[in-house]
Design a protein around this motif. Structure first.
Motif, PDB file in Angstrom:
ATOM      1  N   ARG A 138       0.834  -1.207   0.000  1.00  0.00           N
ATOM      2  CA  ARG A 138       0.000   0.000   0.000  1.00  0.00           C
ATOM      3  C   ARG A 138       0.862   1.247   0.000  1.00  0.00           C
ATOM      4  O   ARG A 138       0.643   2.182  -0.768  1.00  0.00           O
ATOM      5  N   GLN A 139       1.881   1.253   0.836  1.00  0.00           N
ATOM      6  CA  GLN A 139       2.766   2.410   0.930  1.00  0.00           C
ATOM      7  C   GLN A 139       3.498   2.628  -0.388  1.00  0.00           C
ATOM      8  O   GLN A 139       3.658   3.768  -0.826  1.00  0.00           O
ATOM      9  N   ALA A 140       3.907   1.563  -1.048  1.00  0.00           N
ATOM     10  CA  ALA A 140       4.600   1.693  -2.338  1.00  0.00           C
ATOM     11  C   ALA A 140       3.684   2.315  -3.381  1.00  0.00           C
ATOM     12  O   ALA A 140       4.104   3.180  -4.163  1.00  0.00           O
ATOM     13  N   GLY A 141       2.430   1.887  -3.399  1.00  0.00           N
ATOM     14  CA  GLY A 141       1.462   2.466  -4.327  1.00  0.00           C
ATOM     15  C   GLY A 141       1.205   3.931  -4.049  1.00  0.00           C
ATOM     16  O   GLY A 141       1.125   4.753  -4.975  1.00  0.00           O
ATOM     17  N   ASP A 142       1.105   4.274  -2.774  1.00  0.00           N
ATOM     18  CA  ASP A 142       0.906   5.672  -2.392  1.00  0.00           C
ATOM     19  C   ASP A 142       2.105   6.525  -2.824  1.00  0.00           C
ATOM     20  O   ASP A 142       1.937   7.641  -3.329  1.00  0.00           O
ATOM     21  N   ALA A 143       3.307   5.996  -2.626  1.00  0.00           N
ATOM     22  CA  ALA A 143       4.512   6.728  -3.019  1.00  0.00           C
ATOM     23  C   ALA A 143       4.555   6.917  -4.530  1.00  0.00           C
ATOM     24  O   ALA A 143       4.858   8.015  -5.011  1.00  0.00           O
ATOM     25  N   ALA A 144       4.232   5.869  -5.281  1.00  0.00           N
ATOM     26  CA  ALA A 144       4.234   5.976  -6.741  1.00  0.00           C
ATOM     27  C   ALA A 144       3.231   7.025  -7.217  1.00  0.00           C
ATOM     28  O   ALA A 144       3.522   7.827  -8.113  1.00  0.00           O
ATOM     29  N   GLU A 145       2.053   7.037  -6.615  1.00  0.00           N
ATOM     30  CA  GLU A 145       1.040   8.024  -6.981  1.00  0.00           C
ATOM     31  C   GLU A 145       1.510   9.440  -6.655  1.00  0.00           C
ATOM     32  O   GLU A 145       1.316  10.373  -7.444  1.00  0.00           O
ATOM     33  N   THR A 146       2.140   9.595  -5.509  1.00  0.00           N
ATOM     34  CA  THR A 146       2.673  10.905  -5.129  1.00  0.00           C
ATOM     35  C   THR A 146       3.714  11.370  -6.137  1.00  0.00           C
ATOM     36  O   THR A 146       3.683  12.517  -6.595  1.00  0.00           O
ATOM     37  N   ALA A 161       5.391  14.706 -10.562  1.00  0.00           N
ATOM     38  CA  ALA A 161       6.062  14.768 -11.860  1.00  0.00           C
ATOM     39  C   ALA A 161       5.200  15.495 -12.882  1.00  0.00           C
ATOM     40  O   ALA A 161       5.681  16.398 -13.580  1.00  0.00           O
ATOM     41  N   ALA A 162       3.947  15.115 -12.985  1.00  0.00           N
ATOM     42  CA  ALA A 162       3.054  15.740 -13.968  1.00  0.00           C
ATOM     43  C   ALA A 162       2.914  17.232 -13.700  1.00  0.00           C
ATOM     44  O   ALA A 162       2.991  18.052 -14.625  1.00  0.00           O
ATOM     45  N   ARG A 163       2.733  17.595 -12.432  1.00  0.00           N
ATOM     46  CA  ARG A 163       2.593  19.008 -12.071  1.00  0.00           C
ATOM     47  C   ARG A 163       3.857  19.800 -12.390  1.00  0.00           C
ATOM     48  O   ARG A 163       3.803  20.876 -12.993  1.00  0.00           O
ATOM     49  N   ALA A 164       5.000  19.257 -12.007  1.00  0.00           N
ATOM     50  CA  ALA A 164       6.270  19.957 -12.219  1.00  0.00           C
ATOM     51  C   ALA A 164       6.584  20.101 -13.706  1.00  0.00           C
ATOM     52  O   ALA A 164       7.012  21.165 -14.156  1.00  0.00           O
ATOM     53  N   ILE A 165       6.361  19.045 -14.471  1.00  0.00           N
ATOM     54  CA  ILE A 165       6.640  19.083 -15.915  1.00  0.00           C
ATOM     55  C   ILE A 165       5.704  20.055 -16.614  1.00  0.00           C
ATOM     56  O   ILE A 165       6.144  20.868 -17.438  1.00  0.00           O
TER      57      ILE A 165
END
Length: 74
Positions: free
Chosen positions: A14-22, A27-31
């Protein structure tokens, strides 16, 4: 006992999925902020590279912190 020893496998997943989503959202916002709206969705390879850098940076930081506290055994 360290944090990873206290977390169950399902909690780690669960934590890995949350980190990937974050990382993906960041990334999308910054790019898009830097290169224009919609650029990230048109260039998923850039998003993937950005996410990979985030993961590497996080890993380096965790290793450094663990080494400083004496909890790291590589």
């Amino acid at each position: 006992m360290n944090l990873l020893q206290m977390m169950s496998a399902s909690e780690l997943v669960r934590q890995a999925g949350d980190a990937a989503e974050t990382y993906l959202n960041y990334a999308a916002r910054a790019i898009d902020t830097r290169l224009g709206d919609g650029y990230a969705s048109k260039h998923p390879e850039l998003v993937a590279a950005f996410m990979q850098v985030c993961v590497q940076d996080f890993e380096i930081a965790i290793r450094f912190m663990a080494n400083q506290s004496g909890d790291y055994n590589d």
